[in-house]
Scaffold this active site. Sequence first.
Site, PDB file in Angstrom:
ATOM      1  N   GLY A 244       0.761  -1.242   0.000  1.00 23.31           N
ATOM      2  CA  GLY A 244       0.000   0.000   0.000  1.00 23.31           C
ATOM      3  C   GLY A 244       0.790   1.289   0.000  1.00 23.31           C
TER       4      GLY A 244
ATOM      5  N   GLY B  50       3.619  -3.548  -3.783  1.00 22.90           N
ATOM      6  CA  GLY B  50       3.447  -3.768  -5.222  1.00 22.90           C
ATOM      7  C   GLY B  50       3.804  -2.478  -5.944  1.00 22.90           C
TER       8      GLY B  50
ATOM      9  N   TYR C  22     -10.180   4.538 -11.702  1.00 18.18           N
ATOM     10  CA  TYR C  22      -9.979   5.191 -10.400  1.00 18.18           C
ATOM     11  C   TYR C  22      -9.906   6.711 -10.513  1.00 18.18           C
ATOM     12  CZ  TYR C  22      -7.782   0.568  -9.503  1.00 18.18           C
ATOM     13  OH  TYR C  22      -7.478  -0.757  -9.412  1.00 18.18           O
TER      14      TYR C  22
ATOM     15  N   CYS D 167     -14.527   2.925 -27.842  1.00 21.87           N
ATOM     16  CA  CYS D 167     -15.827   3.586 -27.951  1.00 21.87           C
ATOM     17  C   CYS D 167     -16.529   3.646 -26.605  1.00 21.87           C
ATOM     18  CB  CYS D 167     -16.674   2.874 -29.000  1.00 21.87           C
ATOM     19  SG  CYS D 167     -15.857   2.957 -30.590  1.00 21.87           S
TER      20      CYS D 167
ATOM     21  N   TYR E   2      -0.248  -1.772 -12.049  1.00 20.56           N
ATOM     22  CA  TYR E   2      -1.690  -1.774 -12.296  1.00 20.56           C
ATOM     23  C   TYR E   2      -2.052  -1.173 -13.652  1.00 20.56           C
ATOM     24  CZ  TYR E   2      -1.549  -2.835  -7.359  1.00 20.56           C
ATOM     25  OH  TYR E   2      -1.265  -3.424  -6.153  1.00 20.56           O
TER      26      TYR E   2
HETATM   27  C1  LIG Z   1      -2.832  -5.284  -3.805  1.00 24.61           C
HETATM   28  C2  LIG Z   1      -2.283  -5.830  -2.556  1.00 24.61           C
HETATM   29  C3  LIG Z   1      -1.001  -5.485  -2.125  1.00 24.61           C
HETATM   30  C4  LIG Z   1      -0.138  -4.484  -2.857  1.00 24.61           C
HETATM   31  O1  LIG Z   1      -0.610  -3.184  -2.740  1.00 24.61           O
HETATM   32  P1  LIG Z   1       0.269  -1.974  -3.304  1.00 24.61           P
HETATM   33  O2  LIG Z   1      -0.568  -0.789  -3.049  1.00 24.61           O
HETATM   34  O3  LIG Z   1       0.472  -2.227  -4.754  1.00 24.61           O
HETATM   35  O4  LIG Z   1       1.543  -1.960  -2.551  1.00 24.61           O
HETATM   36  C5  LIG Z   1      -0.513  -6.091  -0.986  1.00 24.61           C
HETATM   37  N1  LIG Z   1      -1.249  -6.994  -0.289  1.00 24.61           N
HETATM   38  C6  LIG Z   1      -2.503  -7.330  -0.656  1.00 24.61           C
HETATM   39  C7  LIG Z   1      -3.255  -8.312   0.150  1.00 24.61           C
HETATM   40  C8  LIG Z   1      -3.060  -6.767  -1.791  1.00 24.61           C
HETATM   41  O5  LIG Z   1      -4.296  -7.099  -2.155  1.00 24.61           O
END
Ligand SMILES: *Cc1c(COP(=O)(O)O)cnc(C)c1O
Length: 421
Positions: free
Chosen positions: A239, A280, A321, A348, A376
């Site tokens: 996150g 991520g 988003y 479209c 993403y």
């Molecule tokens: C999507 C997700 C992440 C990664 O989130 P990021 O914002 O890309 O760092 C980590 N853990 C879980 C369980 C997720 O669903």
Amino acid sequence: MDFFRYQNGELYAENVAVSKIAADYGTPLYIYSKATLLRHVEAFKQAFAGRNGLICYAVKANSNLAILQLLSKQNIGFDIVSGGELARVMAAGADPSKVIFSGVAKTEEEITMALEAGILCFNVESAMELDRINTVAGRLGKVAPISFRINPNVDAHTHPYISTGLKENKFGIPVETAFDEYLRAEKMEHVKIVGLDFHIGSQLTEISPYIDAIRALKKLIRQLYAAGIKLHHLDIGGGLGVTYSQEAPPLPNELINAAYEELADLFEDVGELQIVVEPGRSIVANAGIFVYKVEFTKDNLGKNFAIVDAGMNDNIRPSLYSAFMNIITVIENPESELKLYDVVGPVCETGDFQGKNRQLRIQQGDLLAMRGSGAYCASMGSQYNSRPKCVEVLVDDEQVHVIRERETYADLWAKEKLLAE
Ligand SMILES: *Cc1c(COP(=O)(O)O)cnc(C)c1O
């Protein structure tokens, strides 16, 4: 920090001109920088230096095999959310003993597959899932390592679609019922409790929601230890945000230091737990750009559109988003007039845009680059409007490696069947 920079008015990916890559491979295309990717991994590694930490890259952010291979060579683990992602990380050479399985709807087949692979841990998101894992493990004569994903009911202050730690979200089990679930798991023959985890959302630009979550869960951990339930790790999820525009998210070491600080009193009492993170976006987002071409410009009674060859099927983040992603010119074009454009695609749908109200100096045929496109974007790509998925390349200094070929038209219907006449 990344390795996409201008030299003499021209954008480079490491040491290759982006215009050259576009000429060689066509547009639209994704370009990743290996050095940037590795630098981000290193930032997390340094944050854990001298500590018992584990980095599990969240595969869904970008699941390209070559990227997973590079990350696996860095000896990090993976956070997966499907059997498909497990198959991918295995194909990329991952060590299954560093794989964590998250997700609210794990099927029996996926659980079987993960048990057979020997993953590190299932992050369990419901009481029924716990029962299913126990049953499947029993059938295989195995013991499943589990952690509960706890929903701490904290506000991550992010977009509603990527906020996951509030009680109205579908994720995890409420902190209020977690203790009882741990007690239930403790009595099961085919599960072994190894951890506790949370993941409260994505694109977090402050540390405080993490600290709120840790604070809420420390109480639960003490309660577990008092009941004789010991944990091997605490997983604080992913996150961590990135800079798309003006955001100034915390650095990995700031987050990790703050977490350890908040956990100090707990660790004094129960001993140190391993800390797991599941980043991520913060690993891949700024290691990628998305490059596309201006096909036409048009002026609809004072509203300017830049119509590009990239659609929401290639990059859905702006549409899904309302994500702001920075759009820059690949070769600066000082002769063109500065105008306000909506950058829109060929799909479209009115929702098919890459950016709105952008000040650009462009003309037909110019290349645009969208920053922060490593996470993403390609992984959410589709073939909507029968648009073949685009090519992805990875730049390593002066070398360009194709890591996903552009799909052909025949790829579009490769799995489809005509009816017998
Ligand atoms: C999507 C997700 C992440 C990664 O989130 P990021 O914002 O890309 O760092 C980590 N853990 C879980 C369980 C997720 O669903």
